[in-house]
Design a protein around this motif. Structure first.
Motif, PDB file in Angstrom:
ATOM      1  N   TRP A   1      36.514  41.869  39.162  1.00  0.00           N
ATOM      2  CA  TRP A   1      37.724  41.382  39.505  1.00  0.00           C
ATOM      3  C   TRP A   1      38.550  41.842  38.317  1.00  0.00           C
ATOM      4  O   TRP A   1      38.062  42.378  37.441  1.00  0.00           O
ATOM      5  CB  TRP A   1      37.775  40.048  39.592  1.00  0.00           C
ATOM      6  N   VAL A   2      39.837  41.755  38.198  1.00  0.00           N
ATOM      7  CA  VAL A   2      40.843  41.991  37.262  1.00  0.00           C
ATOM      8  C   VAL A   2      41.720  40.913  36.711  1.00  0.00           C
ATOM      9  O   VAL A   2      42.137  40.246  37.666  1.00  0.00           O
ATOM     10  CB  VAL A   2      41.915  43.468  37.586  1.00  0.00           C
ATOM     11  N   ASP A   3      41.550  40.849  35.367  1.00  0.00           N
ATOM     12  CA  ASP A   3      42.360  39.816  35.067  1.00  0.00           C
ATOM     13  C   ASP A   3      43.691  40.439  34.489  1.00  0.00           C
ATOM     14  O   ASP A   3      43.856  41.213  33.672  1.00  0.00           O
ATOM     15  CB  ASP A   3      41.886  38.986  33.597  1.00  0.00           C
TER      16      ASP A   3
ATOM     17  N   GLY B   1      49.607  36.346  41.320  1.00  0.00           N
ATOM     18  CA  GLY B   1      48.347  35.816  40.893  1.00  0.00           C
ATOM     19  C   GLY B   1      48.173  36.670  39.629  1.00  0.00           C
ATOM     20  O   GLY B   1      48.067  37.884  39.641  1.00  0.00           O
ATOM     21  N   GLY B   2      47.425  35.779  38.826  1.00  0.00           N
ATOM     22  CA  GLY B   2      46.724  36.340  37.560  1.00  0.00           C
ATOM     23  C   GLY B   2      45.546  37.356  37.451  1.00  0.00           C
ATOM     24  O   GLY B   2      44.863  37.754  36.782  1.00  0.00           O
ATOM     25  N   ILE B   3      44.685  36.894  38.791  1.00  0.00           N
ATOM     26  CA  ILE B   3      43.648  37.642  38.852  1.00  0.00           C
ATOM     27  C   ILE B   3      43.400  37.992  40.426  1.00  0.00           C
ATOM     28  O   ILE B   3      43.700  37.473  41.335  1.00  0.00           O
ATOM     29  CB  ILE B   3      42.372  36.324  38.677  1.00  0.00           C
ATOM     30  N   SER B   4      42.807  39.178  40.427  1.00  0.00           N
ATOM     31  CA  SER B   4      42.545  39.922  41.749  1.00  0.00           C
ATOM     32  C   SER B   4      41.225  40.225  41.997  1.00  0.00           C
ATOM     33  O   SER B   4      40.559  40.867  41.002  1.00  0.00           O
ATOM     34  CB  SER B   4      43.564  41.007  41.860  1.00  0.00           C
ATOM     35  N   LEU B   5      40.523  39.762  43.119  1.00  0.00           N
ATOM     36  CA  LEU B   5      39.243  40.307  43.363  1.00  0.00           C
ATOM     37  C   LEU B   5      39.365  41.502  43.869  1.00  0.00           C
ATOM     38  O   LEU B   5      39.737  42.115  44.584  1.00  0.00           O
ATOM     39  CB  LEU B   5      38.418  39.439  44.339  1.00  0.00           C
ATOM     40  N   ILE B   6      38.343  42.559  43.228  1.00  0.00           N
ATOM     41  CA  ILE B   6      38.214  44.019  43.601  1.00  0.00           C
ATOM     42  C   ILE B   6      37.174  44.177  44.253  1.00  0.00           C
ATOM     43  O   ILE B   6      36.931  44.720  45.451  1.00  0.00           O
ATOM     44  CB  ILE B   6      38.036  44.880  42.350  1.00  0.00           C
ATOM     45  N   SER B   7      35.889  43.579  44.309  1.00  0.00           N
ATOM     46  CA  SER B   7      34.741  43.742  45.234  1.00  0.00           C
ATOM     47  C   SER B   7      34.209  42.161  45.048  1.00  0.00           C
ATOM     48  O   SER B   7      33.671  41.683  44.106  1.00  0.00           O
ATOM     49  CB  SER B   7      34.013  44.602  44.345  1.00  0.00           C
TER      50      SER B   7
ATOM     51  N   GLY C   1      45.494  45.085  31.982  1.00  0.00           N
ATOM     52  CA  GLY C   1      44.358  44.658  33.253  1.00  0.00           C
ATOM     53  C   GLY C   1      43.072  44.933  32.606  1.00  0.00           C
ATOM     54  O   GLY C   1      42.779  45.885  31.837  1.00  0.00           O
ATOM     55  N   VAL C   2      42.299  43.593  32.644  1.00  0.00           N
ATOM     56  CA  VAL C   2      40.963  43.664  32.081  1.00  0.00           C
ATOM     57  C   VAL C   2      40.078  43.494  33.232  1.00  0.00           C
ATOM     58  O   VAL C   2      40.023  42.487  34.192  1.00  0.00           O
ATOM     59  CB  VAL C   2      40.845  42.550  31.060  1.00  0.00           C
ATOM     60  N   VAL C   3      39.222  44.789  33.707  1.00  0.00           N
ATOM     61  CA  VAL C   3      38.516  44.599  34.813  1.00  0.00           C
ATOM     62  C   VAL C   3      36.925  43.865  34.393  1.00  0.00           C
ATOM     63  O   VAL C   3      36.432  44.489  33.073  1.00  0.00           O
ATOM     64  CB  VAL C   3      38.227  46.089  35.455  1.00  0.00           C
TER      65      VAL C   3
END
Length: 358
Positions: A293-295, A306-312, A339-341
């Motif tokens: 995810w990315v913060d 949203g402040g967090i997005s799920l990538i996988s 962006g912090v993955v």
């Protein structure tokens, strides 16, 4: 069904990400608005990235800290000076609990003064980078597990302080609680959380030799276009006329603070293969992945997507949609976006870009 320790880490990490990504309940009544935790207005450590999130006995591991201080220096024109302390040397504490390292942390810190700074490498460090070595006996001192691969665990602690780091008294009960260090200003006053960030990183060593890479990220986009790394080439967008007070006003007489504001899409450039797998990690006969995810964090403005997005995801894998929405501030200027993955196996990748608002 038998769940391995690694799988439990995957699921817990995914649940944590899902919880953080859940929408914030709307405020009701005539109450004041809230300030987003994704707004960087104090000292913030974005990530501590290890070049080897999983490592083998005898290998060197380098840590890089990415941080930013949103407070100006009250005694100067630039940012506040930040003191960064690293302490390593603790591995396989009882129960794999980080606070089992606290007595050793204090002992190592105190020995720094006694030794005149001549400590073995990998125990103490200062500044944004730190290198330590995985102990040769990190696996051999552990018992053979009933199932799964034998593993060892090393902790590296870090402390970022906009002042001076000093030891404080430990909880005599030995339970988890505050770190055994505090941050103090020049007058001896203890500083709050917006000036002091303590934390730790964990490095796993597995007997089966498995590895973990940091998530590869190729860049950041604004409305579908790549943002150049050079801040002099930062894209320019229009300001949102809504002030900070208007954006935070909610309740009885508050209107839509973003009615006349442009909304922009932020995203990261990643490949669908970003999530790694451990062979043999299965649930119901299906391969599981590490969650990624990315913060998102911003220097100003508001994240409405949203402040967090799920990538996988753990079971479903890569998700095509992982962007967020940003509304720029009212004040013109050059602003940073971060962006912090992260993945659930300790990997992280930090991306920073500038956007100009006029």
């Amino acid at each position: 069904m038998k769940y391995t320790r690694s799988f439990r880490r995957h699921v817990l990490g995914a649940l944590a990400a899902a919880t953080l990504a859940a929408p914030i309940a709307s405020a009701s009544g005539c109450s004041p608005g809230w300030v987003s935790s994704n707004l960087v207005n104090g000292l913030r450590v974005f990530s501590v990235t290890a070049d080897k999130p999983y490592a083998q006995p005898g290998e060197e591991v380098r840590f890089d800290m990415s941080f930013y201080d949103g407070y100006p220096d009250p005694e100067g024109d630039g940012p506040r000076p930040v003191q960064i302390l690293w302490i390593g040397g603790c591995y396989n504490p009882p129960g794999d609990l980080y606070y089992g390292c606290f007595p050793q942390l204090l002992k190592t810190f105190q020995s720094l003064g006694e030794s005149g700074g001549n400590l073995p490498p990998g125990l103490i460090g200062f500044g944004p980078t730190f290198t330590t070595t995985i102990p040769e006996d990190i696996l051999s001192q552990r018992p053979t597990p009933d199932g799964g691969s034998k593993y060892g665990l090393q902790f590296v602690f870090f402390f970022a302080c906009a002042g001076e780091i000093k030891p404080i008294e430990l909880d005599p009960s030995g339970k988890a609680g505050f770190f055994p260090f505090g941050c103090f200003d020049s007058a001896g006053n203890r500083l709050a959380a917006d000036s002091f960030v303590p934390g730790f990183s964990q490095i796993y060593t597995f007997e089966d030799g498995r590895t973990n890479q940091n998530p590869p990220v190729a860049g950041m986009t604004l409305d579908g276009e790549p943002i150049p790394e050079d801040f002099t080439e930062a894209p320019t967008i229009k300001a949102c006329p809504s002030t900070v007070d208007e954006r935070r006003a909610v309740g009885c007489f508050a209107g839509d603070p973003y009615e006349n504001c442009p909304e922009h899409e932020l995203d990261l450039i990643v490949e669908p293969t970003i999530a790694e797998i451990d062979p043999g990690e299965m649930v119901g006969g299906e391969q599981i992945y590490e969650a990624v995810w990315v913060d998102w964090l911003v220097e100003a403005g508001d994240l409405t997507g949203g402040g967090i997005s799920l990538i996988s995801g753990v079971t479903e894998g890569y998700k095509d949609e992982h962007s967020t929405k940003w509304i720029p501030p009212a004040e013109p200027g050059l602003y940073q976006i971060w962006g912090v993955v992260r993945d659930t196996r300790g990997g992280s990748t930090y991306v920073q870009r500038y956007i100009r608002v006029e």
